[in-house]
Design a protein around this motif. Structure first.
Motif, short mmCIF file in Angstrom:
data_model
loop_
_atom_site.label_atom_id
_atom_site.label_comp_id
_atom_site.label_asym_id
_atom_site.label_seq_id
_atom_site.Cartn_x
_atom_site.Cartn_y
_atom_site.Cartn_z
N PRO A 216 21.56 4.58 24.77
CA PRO A 216 21.65 4.27 23.38
C PRO A 216 20.76 2.89 23.19
O PRO A 216 20.01 3.07 21.86
N PHE A 217 20.59 2.11 23.86
CA PHE A 217 19.66 0.93 23.74
C PHE A 217 18.27 1.41 23.66
O PHE A 217 17.63 1.09 22.91
N LEU A 218 17.90 2.27 24.65
CA LEU A 218 16.56 2.54 24.58
C LEU A 218 16.07 3.49 23.24
O LEU A 218 14.93 3.13 22.67
N VAL A 219 17.10 4.08 22.98
CA VAL A 219 16.57 5.11 21.87
C VAL A 219 16.86 4.44 20.48
O VAL A 219 15.98 4.56 19.66
N GLY A 220 18.01 3.45 20.41
CA GLY A 220 18.24 2.58 18.95
C GLY A 220 17.56 1.30 19.01
O GLY A 220 16.49 0.80 18.32
N GLU A 221 18.01 0.35 19.94
CA GLU A 221 17.64 -1.07 19.96
C GLU A 221 16.40 -1.29 20.23
O GLU A 221 15.55 -2.11 19.66
N LEU A 222 15.72 -0.82 21.20
CA LEU A 222 14.44 -1.11 21.63
C LEU A 222 13.38 -0.82 20.74
O LEU A 222 12.39 -1.60 20.57
N CYS A 223 13.37 0.45 19.95
CA CYS A 223 12.55 0.98 19.00
C CYS A 223 12.64 -0.12 17.81
O CYS A 223 11.43 -0.40 17.28
N ALA B 98 29.30 4.38 15.63
CA ALA B 98 27.90 4.58 14.93
C ALA B 98 27.02 3.27 15.77
O ALA B 98 25.87 3.84 16.03
N ALA B 99 27.46 2.18 15.57
CA ALA B 99 26.61 1.01 16.28
C ALA B 99 26.17 1.37 17.61
O ALA B 99 25.06 1.11 18.09
N TYR B 100 27.12 1.52 18.40
CA TYR B 100 26.85 2.02 19.91
C TYR B 100 25.82 3.04 19.96
O TYR B 100 24.98 3.25 20.94
N ARG B 101 26.13 4.14 19.34
CA ARG B 101 25.13 5.39 19.53
C ARG B 101 23.91 5.34 19.13
O ARG B 101 23.14 5.72 19.62
N HIS B 102 23.67 4.57 17.87
CA HIS B 102 22.56 4.53 17.22
C HIS B 102 21.91 3.28 17.13
O HIS B 102 20.50 2.86 16.86
N GLY B 103 22.59 2.09 17.69
CA GLY B 103 21.97 0.69 17.40
C GLY B 103 22.57 -0.11 16.52
O GLY B 103 23.01 0.33 15.43
N LEU B 104 22.77 -1.60 16.82
CA LEU B 104 23.33 -2.27 15.80
C LEU B 104 22.69 -2.37 14.53
O LEU B 104 23.55 -2.41 13.59
N PHE B 105 21.44 -2.36 14.51
CA PHE B 105 20.54 -2.47 13.31
C PHE B 105 20.46 -1.13 12.72
O PHE B 105 20.40 -0.85 11.33
N ASN B 106 20.02 -0.09 13.52
CA ASN B 106 20.02 1.33 12.91
C ASN B 106 21.33 1.65 12.14
O ASN B 106 21.43 2.43 11.24
N ALA B 107 22.44 1.37 12.77
CA ALA B 107 23.77 1.78 12.12
C ALA B 107 23.92 1.40 10.54
O ALA B 107 24.49 1.87 9.72
N GLN B 108 23.48 -0.01 10.50
CA GLN B 108 23.40 -0.59 9.01
C GLN B 108 22.79 0.48 8.25
O GLN B 108 22.92 0.71 7.09
N VAL B 109 21.24 0.84 8.59
CA VAL B 109 20.54 1.58 7.63
C VAL B 109 21.22 3.08 7.67
O VAL B 109 21.17 3.33 6.53
N ILE B 110 22.12 3.41 8.40
CA ILE B 110 22.55 4.83 8.28
C ILE B 110 23.66 4.60 7.26
O ILE B 110 24.00 5.54 6.35
#
Length: 255
Positions: A33-40, A170-182
């Protein structure tokens, strides 16, 4: 030449900080999840900062400082409430005057480490010529920007269509910041939902779909165990996990 620019250091620093915060907040590194969400997200921020013809120390330090402050807020909020905050809860922070002192007591000096790189980057900018100048060629920068943006867009789109009811999940699966956008996108979708009030079953089904809860008949070893019986449901509001098993002057404050 690249090692004399701020871009690679900022990228690595932000990635490491986000990874550590994920470990503290979720109890797991969650590399995929880190590579898919946070790193991007980190790569997109770095590429956008590098896109300016004359990148400045102020822009880099402000971006790093804002992200670091949000990560520190996640640590403090998670320590008090036991879950990852949403952008709404951070916006409501000003209304938490009654518990503000308690929240402040949860702030640990170790949390200041998320800001430790700011003075180091500033010092590097003072002593290394053109430290904050552009680092990537135009073609490479565009490629990184598009790949990171499309990856984030796909992540957010999937999270919007297939939502996770729990904000922390949701934050774990998609990323801390992406989850807010979602979360923001879901709120816009929910505001446009129309239902027929004369069809209670349809209303319930639509509510479950919008909220992201699974529909259909419940299954599992306990499904239907209370059928035909009187059931008493006790709902406790505002009970925080931080109070469980705590004592004051030797007296337990919770059962």
């Amino acid at each position: 030449m690249l090692l004399k620019r701020s871009l690679p250091y900022l990228t690595v620093i932000l990635a490491v900080k986000v990874l550590i915060v994920r470990r503290v907040a979720f109890g797991s590194w969650g590399i995929v999840p880190f590579l898919v969400g946070e790193l991007c997200f980190v790569l997109l921020v770095a590429a956008l900062l590098d896109a300016r013809r004359q990148p400045t120390a102020v822009g880099t330090l402000v971006a790093d400082g804002v992200i670091s402050a949000l990560l520190a807020a996640v640590l403090v909020y998670q320590g008090y409430f036991g879950r990852v905050p949403s952008y709404e809860s951070l916006a409501w922070a000003g209304n938490l005057s009654d518990v503000g002192a308690s929240v402040a007591q949860l702030f640990r000096p170790a949390y200041l480490l998320v800001f430790a790189d700011l003075p180091l980057l500033w010092l590097a900018g003072r002593f290394v010529p053109d430290f904050f100048a552009q680092a990537m060629p135009g073609a490479a920068r565009k490629a990184v920007t598009w790949v990171a943006a499309l990856a984030m867009l796909g992540n957010v789109a999937y999270g919007t269509v297939k939502p996770t009811p729990d904000a922390s999940s949701a934050a774990y699966r998609h990323g801390l910041f992406n989850a807010q956008v979602i979360r923001f996108a879901r709120s816009r979708v929910q505001s446009r939902v129309t239902v027929d009030a004369s069809d209670p079953a349809g209303v319930q089904k639509r509510v479950e779909e919008v909220a992201g809860f699974p529909s259909g008949v419940a299954s599992g070893p306990t499904a239907g165990k209370a059928k035909g019986r009187s059931v008493i449901v006790i709902l406790v509001e505002s009970l925080q996990a931080v109070a469980v098993s705590r004592t004051v002057d030797g007296q337990r404050v919770t059962p």
